[in-house]
Every structure is written in structure tokens, then in C-alpha cells.
Design a protein around this motif. Structure first.
Motif: not given
Length: 483
Positions: A319-329
Motif C-alpha cells: 500500500h502506497i500513498q502519495q501525500l504531495g505533488p510531483e511524487t514518484v513511485t
């Protein structure tokens, strides 16, 4: 239908269960023992056999903890209460519709004990920083922690120095109780974790050497039961910091039957980066149920490479959550099902809530046994404010035996209206044109087939950035494919 090893007749009558024994550890925090909670629950409605199994196992895990661990005590308390009402997963529940977990209830389950370290144990990691956990407990004598950059901490949560670091670790742990996607296995880990391995990297610091986490497991030594342990790892990387983490899961030679139930939580600050490699090569009589949860702040990067080839039952909840802009996964995973009745299951979920997010997911799977099964359930959710997102997902599966089975559910949910998103799925045997290409250049059919099968998975294996770990994973894959 699978049988449960606990039934209503195997428990003490209710009037005996009211005589509760005190917990084996003390803590300044107020706590209502799980046994009391289970009694009150049983008075309102008779629990099912599977719910009795959950409560009995949770009580055993609680009673096996002889030492307090105050930093995670709030998690223990929350999960103790949650387990009273959290149902045991069945094939009727959507997350487990295609995954048979009856192996977990086939034998009586007991908390794992520390075993004598066999002489064959690989004492020396090929990587400079080594953390060794034996049945969930960090073993200092088998670990190697050299001089680290100022402010970096690697070790047991019991040894975290008091001050700003301990406060930040406690804050991270407190936020774990807010995780909404949890299931009964997450709660088991909260209740039964005897230790927490901590990796803390302060702002602006880059740890050049990877941290090698070696998880080693063993059974109880009794053929008629299954031991269970709950390793836990917490990784906190602050803004502009960077670290590489490598985890390997394996059993002692002749380890016996066991159930590994690890959890890893990763917090990445703004512009931080975590490179995470994960190799699961458990013996065939083991069960491996794992949670990995990563939270990424703005402009951070999380790279995950996974090779899962062992265990009779293996399931990874990612489980991954991006908590801000311009995030790389970036996620790359490879599952191999090589044995009869073996199950490899990956359930991944990526949530994008902010603009200009970037993600790529590649999942590959080989099933080469007629009685084997693989499951991939990958969910990418692009929410309303995640405009200008670039998300891609691809799953490819190779079926090499009659009646081999793979279930794939690629799922791309898009609510934003200005995005670039794509996904695809392919399931097949080897391409006959590719085989012909090899044969036309002088290779016999067997060599050509072996090469194509191996390099199908090697596409992911080669992404492990550390040569010794990459070579170990490749060697194990070749062995299981009988090359």
C-alpha cells in the motif's frame, strides 16, 4: 472445505474464561486485556469457529510477550480491541476471493520461540550494514552496524536514544494506528510484535551503504503445529534524505512449519528517496503474509523491486500513498509458482491525491505447476485533485503447465480529468515465434525455452540494484526452474 483446528468444544466454558490471568508485562498505559474483551464479546453473540481461532491466537501472542514495549503499546491496545470484531478472511470477502488461506488454520498455531542458531546460518552479509532478526527479534550478535553518518539510527526500537529521534519515531508509530486499510494480519502483527527494527535518516543525510535486513524463521520442532512470528520494521526518512533497504526472508535449514507475518512501514519526507528491494525465498512448508505501507511526501521517490518465489502460501499487501505533488513511485515485482498447491498473491494499492504524480508498475508472474496458483490485484487510484498525473500499470503472466492458473485484476480508477494513464495485461505460454527465432540460430528447443522463461523473470530481478542480492535471487530462480 478447510477445517479449523479450533472449535467451540475445544475452549473452556464461559464461567472458566471469566477467571482472567494478568498480562505478563506491565506498562504505564491503561489497557484492557484481550481476554476480557473476548469474554464480553462472547456474551453478546456466540463467536464462529474462525473468530474463536482469531481470539485464541491473539491471546497466545499477547501472553508470549514477556517484556513491555511502550513505544508500540498504543498499537497493541488498538489492535486488541479491533481483533474482537475483525472477521477472519474467507473466500466470500473480496480481497481474498481468489486466495485460499486455509493452510493457516490447518494446524494449531503457537508463538515462535528463539531457536539455537545453526552453523549453516549466513553470519556475514555481503552488504556493509546488516540487521538480523531471528523469529522477529533483532539479534545484535548476528548484526553488523558500522559507524553511521551523524543522526542516523539503525537498530532495535529499544535502543533508540531519548530526544528528538525518539519523539519522531513515536509520532510515526502513532500515525500507524490511523491506517484504514488494515486487516486481521495487520492487527496480529501489532499485538504480537516483540521488537521493532528502526531505520531513521535525518534531514539532508544520504546513507551510501544499503541496510540489509535478514529475516530468518524456524518452526517449533513439532510436526503437528505451526509457529508464528511477527517481525516489524519502521523506516523514517526525512526531507532531502536517502537510504536503500534490502530485505530477505528465509528459513533455517530444516526449519519446520511456520507462519511469518511481517510488517514494514516507510515514511518518506519531502524530496526524500527510498530504494527498497525485497526477496522472499521461504521453504515450501512456510506461510508468508506481509504488509508494506509507504507514505510519500511531496517530490519524494519510492522504488520497490520484489522477487517472491517461496512459501506454500505467500501474500504481499503493498500500500502506497502519495501525500504531495510531483511524487514518484516505481514498482517492479516478480512472482514464481513452481510447486504443487503453491500460492503467490500480490495485492497492491497506490493512491494519488496531488498534481503531477508519476507512477509505474510492472508485475510479472510465472506459473509452471498444474496445481499452482498466482493472484495479482493491482489498484491505482487517481483522485480528483491529482491532475497532470502520469500513471502506468502492466502485468504479464506466463503459464507453463496444463491447468496452471493465474488471476489478474489490474485496476486503474481515474477521477481526475487531466491525466496520462494506461494499463495492460497479458497471459500466455511462450511465444512460438520467439522459440523459432532461437532455433533458427542454432539453439535446441530446450535451451531456447529455458532462456526465454528465465529472462522473462530476469527483467525484474536485474532491477535489484545490489549485485550480491541480485545474484542470490537469480540463483534461487534457476534452481526452482530446474535449469
Amino acid at each position: 472445505m478447510s477445517r479449523c483446528c479450533y472449535s467451540s468444544t475445544s475452549l473452556l466454558p464461559p464461567h472458566h474464561r471469566l477467571r482472567l490471568s494478568p498480562p505478563l508485562y506491565s506498562c504505564s498505559l491503561p489497557r484492557k486485556p484481550l481476554k476480557a474483551l473476548s469474554v464480553s464479546a462472547s456474551l453478546s453473540a456466540p463467536p464462529s469457529d474462525k473468530q474463536l481461532f482469531v481470539l485464541e491466537l491473539a491471546e497466545k501472542l499477547e501472553d508470549s510477550l514477556s517484556l513491555p514495549l511502550p513505544p508500540i503499546q498504543p498499537l497493541r491496545d488498538t489492535s486488541s480491541q479491533s481483533l474482537v470484531s475483525t472477521p477472519w478472511p474467507t473466500r466470500q470477502s473480496e480481497p481474498f476471493r481468489f486466495t485460499d488461506i486455509s493452510y493457516l488454520t490447518k494446524y494449531p498455531v503457537v508463538p515462535a520461540q528463539i531457536q539455537t542458531i545453526p552453523s549453516s546460518f549466513p553470519l556475514n552479509s555481503s552488504l556493509p550494514i546488516q540487521i538480523t532478526l531471528i523469529n522477529g527479534l533483532l539479534n545484535p550478535s548476528l548484526s553488523r552496524i558500522p559507524s553511521l553518518p551523524a543522526g542516523v539510527f539503525v537498530g532495535s526500537i529499544k535502543d533508540v536514544p531519548q530526544g528528538p529521534i525518539s519523539e519522531k519515531i513515536s509520532s510515526a508509530i502513532a500515525s500507524c494506528s490511523e491506517f484504514k486499510e488494515k486487516d486481521v494480519f495487520w492487527d496480529f502483527n501489532n499485538v504480537g510484535a516483540a521488537d521493532v527494527a528502526v531505520i531513521f535518516v535525518p534531514a539532508g543525510v544520504k546513507v551510501l551503504d544499503p541496510v540489509h535486513l535478514m529475516f530468518c524463521y524456524s518452526g517449533s520442532g513439532k510436526e503437528e503445529e505451526m509457529s508464528m512470528c511477527n517481525p516489524r520494521v519502521l523506516v523514517v526518512v526525512e526531507e532531502d534524505a536517502e537510504v536503500s533497504v534490502v530485505e530477505e526472508h528465509f528459513g533455517f535449514d530444516g526449519a519446520g512449519r511456520y507462519w511469518a507475518n511481517p510488517v514494514m512501514e516507510i515514511f518518506i519526507g519531502e524530496r526524500g528517496k527510498v530504494s527498497h528491494s525485497y526477496v522472499q525465498r521461504q521453504p515450501l512448508n512456510a506461510a508468508h503474509i506481509k504488509w508494506t505501507v509507504a507514505r510519500q511526501e511531496a517530490s519524494s521517490t519510492y522504488e520497490h523491486v520484489e522477487v517472491s518465489i517461496g512459501g506454500l502460501l505467500s501474500r504481499h499487501n503493498l500500500h502506497i500513498q502519495q501525500l504531495g505533488p510531483e511524487t514518484v513511485t516505481e514498482l517492479s515485482t516478480f512472482d514464481l509458482v513452481s510447486q504443487s498447491n503453491q500460492i503467490q498473491d500480490l495485492h497492491s494499492r497506490l493512491v494519488l491525491d496531488y498534481p503531477k504524480g508519476y507512477s509505474r508498475q510492472l508485475h510479472k508472474c510465472i506459473v509452471c505447476n498444474s496445481a499452482g496458483r498466482a493472484v495479482f490485484d493491482g489498484n491505482i487510484r487517481v483522485n480528483r485533485f491529482a491532475q497532470n498525473t502520469d500513471a502506468g500499470q502492466q502485468t504479464r503472466s506466463l503459464l507453463l503447465a496444463p491447468k496452471a492458473l493465474v488471476t489478474v485484476k489490474p485496476n486503474l480508477q481515474i477521477i481526475a480529468d487531466d491525466v496520462k494513464c494506461a494499463h495492460g495485461a497479458a497471459i500466455s505460454d511462450l511465444d512460438q515465434n520467439e522459440l523459432f527465432y532461437f532455433q533458427a540460430r542454432g539453439l535446441d528447443l530446450k535451451t531456447a525455452r529455458n532462456a526465454l522463461v528465465y529472462y522473462f523473470g530476469a527483467d525484474v530481478i536485474r532491477r535489484i540494484p545490489f549485485k550480491p542480492i541480485r545474484e542470490t535471487a537469480a540463483s534461487e530462480v534457476k534452481k526452482l526452474l530446474s535449469f
